[in-house]
Scaffold this motif. Structure first.
Motif, PDB file in Angstrom:
ATOM      1  N   HIS A 193       0.693  -1.446   0.010  1.00 15.92           N
ATOM      2  CA  HIS A 193       0.277  -0.120  -0.003  1.00 15.92           C
ATOM      3  C   HIS A 193       0.466   1.098   0.096  1.00 15.92           C
ATOM      4  O   HIS A 193      -0.056   2.467   0.318  1.00 15.92           O
ATOM      5  N   THR A 249      -5.489   8.208  -0.359  1.00 14.25           N
ATOM      6  CA  THR A 249      -5.657   7.280  -0.285  1.00 14.25           C
ATOM      7  C   THR A 249      -6.969   6.036  -1.074  1.00 14.25           C
ATOM      8  O   THR A 249      -7.928   6.806  -0.210  1.00 14.25           O
ATOM      9  N   ASN A 289      -9.147   0.644  -0.439  1.00 15.26           N
ATOM     10  CA  ASN A 289      -8.025  -0.403  -0.137  1.00 15.26           C
ATOM     11  C   ASN A 289      -6.728  -0.967   1.023  1.00 15.26           C
ATOM     12  O   ASN A 289      -6.019  -1.087   1.127  1.00 15.26           O
ATOM     13  N   GLY A 290      -6.523   1.420   1.058  1.00 14.49           N
ATOM     14  CA  GLY A 290      -5.548   1.387   1.394  1.00 14.49           C
ATOM     15  C   GLY A 290      -4.489   1.690   0.807  1.00 14.49           C
ATOM     16  O   GLY A 290      -3.094   2.148   1.389  1.00 14.49           O
TER      17      GLY A 290
END
Length: 157
Positions: A16, A91, A94-95
């Motif tokens: 991420h 962001t 899903n991160g």
């Protein structure tokens, strides 16, 4: 926006972590410059010009033309660079974190009737340039730059 394969491959390595990506915004006008093309995003329902991510090694103007064909099913020619800006980091649900350099192009419609061609949008249609659909401030600023018809691109300082 469908995530390009090269971004998915990068995510396998960086998870991420923030990615710096280059994108395009394509304002497509009819040849008389009285109408603009807008699409309604499937993910947010927002009206926007066509936007997308530049593929590795792809020329930005080529990316703008490609994205218009992929998303709205019409042909266009990129005429000039209008605006260059950096967006704040985003962001995703899903991160994943990304930040974009946006290159905004004025494009001219060459043919075809708009339709939501790839599933990223639910609508694609023409609007009078002086009565655009509701759009965020960024797109309204860029539209004003196009309507001012100045030859140079704007760079934020």
């Amino acid at each position: 926006m469908a995530t390009p394969e090269f971004v998915l491959a990068l995510r396998e390595h960086v998870g991420h972590a923030p990615l710096w990506l280059s994108g395009v915004t394509a304002f497509v006008l009819d040849p008389a410059r009285t109408r603009m093309l807008a699409v309604r995003r499937a993910d947010t329902g927002a009206w926007t010009p066509v936007t997308g991510i530049i593929d590795p090694g792809e020329e930005p103007a080529t990316a703008a033309v490609r994205e218009v064909a992929e998303e709205a099913g019409v042909d266009c020619t990129a005429l000039r660079l209008v605006d260059v800006r950096t967006h704040a980091p985003i962001t995703y649900a899903n991160g994943d974190v990304a930040q974009y350099l946006d290159l905004c192009f004025l494009c001219e419609h060459d043919g075809g009737e708009p339709y939501p061609a790839d599933g990223e949008n639910t609508q694609a249609q023409w609007f009078p340039i002086d009565a655009p659909p509701p759009m965020n401030d960024r797109f309204l600023e860029q539209l004003e730059l196009i309507r001012a018809d100045r030859p140079e691109a704007r760079f934020r300082r």
